[in-house]
Design a protein around this motif. Sequence first.
Motif: not given
Length: 418
Positions: A116-139
């Motif tokens: 789904a992507g890469v998460l740069h540490k230190p990460f923000t809560s927003r970047s994690l939420r965005q990555l998790l959202a992107a893990a759900v395939p777009g319609a």
Amino acid sequence: MKTPNYNAAGAKHEGRRLLVLDDDASVGETVCAIADRTGIQARWATSAQEFFAQLALWEPQYIIIDLVMPDIDGVEMLRRLALVNCEATVIVASGLGTRVLEAAGRVAAENGLKIAGVLHKPFTSRSLRQLLAAAVPGANHELHSQHPAAKPEITHGELEEALRHGRVVTYYQPKISCFDGSLTGFEALARWEDPEFGLISPDYFIPFAEASGQILPLTDYVVHTAVRWLADNFPVANISIAVNISARVLEDTGFSARLMDACLQYGIPPGRITLEITESSTVQNPVTALEVLTQFRIKGFQLSIDDFGTGYSSLSQLAGLPFSQMKIDKTFVLSARKSAESRKIATSIVRLAHALGLQVTGEGVEDEWSLRFLQDIGCDSAQGFLFAPALSPESAVAWVRTWRPQEIGCMFRGMYDF
Ligand code: C2E
Ligand code: MG
Ligand code: MG
């Protein structure tokens, strides 16, 4: 292993589950807290052993892996995940630099893992939420990912018969101005409509046709149908048509005359025809390529270098050949949102093209973010599933009648006008 919502019986959980591997407990805890707030159940492990035990027991759909662990390195972890046929979507995380993280992401993808992507540490809560959202395939992606099927085997005779019986057909994908959203042209893309296998992908039969020599009649057919279609449906509009040309076709001394004949027959000026040529086509025989391409330009045809960034041409060759347009390979556009490297490459390609006086098209535009990105970096045109996939001749004409740039969630010039 911290398992705040552990199901002792090991029964399958409902809902979305995320498993985190990080030797730093505070990171694991933070990720779990953020995931929890987005409705995802999360657990973390601080060692590979705990992680694999929980993977088998809990079957998470999402995984976040720290690349730097004391007991196992990240690449080995990715290999082991592939070995156990892990079906979860993987996010790789680390404080290492962008290039290392993205290379690890590619290792995961090449091992057949869903990344789904890469998460740069230190990460923000927003970047994690965005990555998790992107893990759900777009319609949107699913809607248009109608990849024509492959076919188990092709023979010379079958392709010949398909060409003779009109089963190789020309589809058309629109190209849009990044500036004002207007339709600038179409790319003609070959499809093989097989009664048994359905639509067969050109990625499958074009290499075969190139090897067997049948690319010559195939290209003649695509050119003929595309120029006729343009003349029938858009006789005077300022809309161009692009045709893909293989190296083998460039070497055929009669092709240029046949192309000119088609233009004369259907009353289409050569300036409305673009020949898309891949970088590798021009390196096979650089002297012939220079001569042939210059002749095309003298006759008035447009020349576009296709899939730029993936071929083998040197920059001096690019500067020396008479191209008028360039297409950024879709891999850079498709990965731009997740990859800083791809964004930098795409940005540099646009600058390079403009410095050489070429118009640039970005292909693989599947969502509004990608279009906005291309607009931001000054790309001239865009092509992709966001607008339309390659369409049958009738559907492409119907698409033009219904195309409304304002329905795309991006700003085009003119939208602010009163
Ligand atoms: P290409 O010339 O780079 O064409 C663009 C490819 O990207 C097309 O694949 C198109 O359907 C696909 N594409 C367009 N927008 C998107 C998007 O938003 N997302 C994704 N994932 N893909 C997108 P297609 O039609 O399967 O063609 C594959 C390749 O086959 C073409 O790549 C071209 O190199 C070759 N090809 C197709 N027709 C011909 C032909 O008539 N002659 C020759 N020589 N090659 C052809
Ligand atoms: Mg092309
Ligand atoms: Mg291309």
